[in-house]
Scaffold this motif. Structure first.
Motif, PDB file in Angstrom:
ATOM      1  N   LYS A  40      48.928  45.332  48.443  1.00  0.00           N
ATOM      2  CA  LYS A  40      48.615  43.942  48.086  1.00  0.00           C
ATOM      3  C   LYS A  40      47.774  43.292  49.181  1.00  0.00           C
ATOM      4  O   LYS A  40      46.814  42.573  48.895  1.00  0.00           O
ATOM      5  N   ARG A  41      48.116  43.569  50.450  1.00  0.00           N
ATOM      6  CA  ARG A  41      47.309  43.031  51.561  1.00  0.00           C
ATOM      7  C   ARG A  41      45.873  43.558  51.492  1.00  0.00           C
ATOM      8  O   ARG A  41      44.928  42.831  51.774  1.00  0.00           O
ATOM      9  N   ALA A  42      45.718  44.802  51.085  1.00  0.00           N
ATOM     10  CA  ALA A  42      44.383  45.396  50.985  1.00  0.00           C
ATOM     11  C   ALA A  42      43.548  44.728  49.893  1.00  0.00           C
ATOM     12  O   ALA A  42      42.319  44.693  49.982  1.00  0.00           O
ATOM     13  N   ALA A  43      44.203  44.190  48.867  1.00  0.00           N
ATOM     14  CA  ALA A  43      43.492  43.517  47.772  1.00  0.00           C
ATOM     15  C   ALA A  43      43.210  42.050  48.085  1.00  0.00           C
ATOM     16  O   ALA A  43      42.491  41.385  47.344  1.00  0.00           O
ATOM     17  N   LYS A  44      43.761  41.571  49.195  1.00  0.00           N
ATOM     18  CA  LYS A  44      43.615  40.151  49.553  1.00  0.00           C
ATOM     19  C   LYS A  44      42.253  39.903  50.190  1.00  0.00           C
ATOM     20  O   LYS A  44      41.824  40.641  51.075  1.00  0.00           O
ATOM     21  N   ILE A  45      41.571  38.859  49.715  1.00  0.00           N
ATOM     22  CA  ILE A  45      40.261  38.524  50.276  1.00  0.00           C
ATOM     23  C   ILE A  45      40.241  37.146  50.921  1.00  0.00           C
ATOM     24  O   ILE A  45      39.256  36.774  51.534  1.00  0.00           O
ATOM     25  N   GLY A  46      41.313  36.422  50.767  1.00  0.00           N
ATOM     26  CA  GLY A  46      41.399  35.083  51.336  1.00  0.00           C
ATOM     27  C   GLY A  46      42.789  34.534  51.102  1.00  0.00           C
ATOM     28  O   GLY A  46      43.654  35.210  50.543  1.00  0.00           O
ATOM     29  N   ARG A  47      42.991  33.319  51.535  1.00  0.00           N
ATOM     30  CA  ARG A  47      44.297  32.694  51.340  1.00  0.00           C
ATOM     31  C   ARG A  47      44.585  32.559  49.849  1.00  0.00           C
ATOM     32  O   ARG A  47      43.858  31.887  49.125  1.00  0.00           O
ATOM     33  N   ASN A  48      45.651  33.236  49.412  1.00  0.00           N
ATOM     34  CA  ASN A  48      46.068  33.224  48.010  1.00  0.00           C
ATOM     35  C   ASN A  48      44.947  33.688  47.077  1.00  0.00           C
ATOM     36  O   ASN A  48      44.795  33.187  45.980  1.00  0.00           O
ATOM     37  N   GLN A  49      44.160  34.664  47.519  1.00  0.00           N
ATOM     38  CA  GLN A  49      43.077  35.206  46.692  1.00  0.00           C
ATOM     39  C   GLN A  49      43.121  36.733  46.731  1.00  0.00           C
ATOM     40  O   GLN A  49      43.049  37.333  47.805  1.00  0.00           O
ATOM     41  N   TYR A  50      43.216  37.323  45.545  1.00  0.00           N
ATOM     42  CA  TYR A  50      43.301  38.771  45.405  1.00  0.00           C
ATOM     43  C   TYR A  50      42.277  39.235  44.382  1.00  0.00           C
ATOM     44  O   TYR A  50      42.013  38.542  43.406  1.00  0.00           O
ATOM     45  N   VAL A  51      41.729  40.432  44.593  1.00  0.00           N
ATOM     46  CA  VAL A  51      40.734  40.984  43.681  1.00  0.00           C
ATOM     47  C   VAL A  51      41.407  41.975  42.738  1.00  0.00           C
ATOM     48  O   VAL A  51      42.107  42.892  43.186  1.00  0.00           O
ATOM     49  N   CYS A  52      41.178  41.789  41.446  1.00  0.00           N
ATOM     50  CA  CYS A  52      41.695  42.708  40.433  1.00  0.00           C
ATOM     51  C   CYS A  52      40.944  44.034  40.564  1.00  0.00           C
ATOM     52  O   CYS A  52      39.709  44.059  40.617  1.00  0.00           O
ATOM     53  N   ALA A  53      41.674  45.127  40.597  1.00  0.00           N
ATOM     54  CA  ALA A  53      41.076  46.450  40.747  1.00  0.00           C
ATOM     55  C   ALA A  53      40.257  46.873  39.530  1.00  0.00           C
ATOM     56  O   ALA A  53      39.375  47.720  39.650  1.00  0.00           O
ATOM     57  N   LEU A  54      40.501  46.275  38.370  1.00  0.00           N
ATOM     58  CA  LEU A  54      39.775  46.676  37.165  1.00  0.00           C
ATOM     59  C   LEU A  54      38.592  45.764  36.848  1.00  0.00           C
ATOM     60  O   LEU A  54      37.465  46.227  36.765  1.00  0.00           O
ATOM     61  N   CYS A  55      38.837  44.465  36.692  1.00  0.00           N
ATOM     62  CA  CYS A  55      37.757  43.555  36.277  1.00  0.00           C
ATOM     63  C   CYS A  55      37.092  42.839  37.448  1.00  0.00           C
ATOM     64  O   CYS A  55      36.100  42.151  37.264  1.00  0.00           O
ATOM     65  N   LYS A  56      37.647  43.006  38.635  1.00  0.00           N
ATOM     66  CA  LYS A  56      37.115  42.417  39.886  1.00  0.00           C
ATOM     67  C   LYS A  56      37.217  40.895  39.936  1.00  0.00           C
ATOM     68  O   LYS A  56      36.603  40.266  40.783  1.00  0.00           O
TER      69      LYS A  56
END
Length: 121
Positions: A40-56
């Motif tokens: 989950k930390r690896a998918a985090k790009i900012g405060r309370n922001q995560y990138v979906c692995a499928l649709c981005k």
């Protein structure tokens, strides 16, 4: 309708109820599994922001779901014993992906259809 014999928990639970109890306990333990949080930390790009692995899409914490890359219960073969279930539940960081709510719902729906098609009758 015939009821399953209650052979577990001093005659209070059927085998099915016992299996549900064990799966629930293991799922609870998996919520404390460190590799899941590392993913989950690896998918985090900012405060309370995560990138979906499928649709981005960029989503907040409430709209992000940590999903197993390989389903815990194979949708084609079904449940194949506790050893396999545990091994597939407790995977390393690369066995998880962060999905948005929409993508997670789509993946789950597809797996459900496959399970239904392969269910032993």
């Amino acid at each position: 309708m015939k009821h399953a014999p209650k052979t577990r928990c001093s005659g209070l639970w059927s085998e099915s109820r016992f299996a549900s109890f064990i799966k629930s306990a293991l799922r609870g333990a998996s919520n404390r599994w460190q590799p899941k949080y590392a993913a989950k930390r690896a998918a985090k790009i900012g405060r309370n922001q995560y990138v979906c692995a499928l649709c981005k899409a960029v989503v907040g914490n409430k709209d992000s779901h940590m999903d197993h890359v390989d389903p815990v219960v194979d949708p084609v073969r079904g449940f194949n014993g506790w050893d396999e279930y545990i091994a597939r539940l407790f995977v390393e960081q690369d066995g998880y992906r962060c999905l948005c709510t929409e993508c997670h719902a789509e993946v789950t729906a597809k797996q459900r259809i496959i399970r239904k098609q392969n269910k032993v009758k």
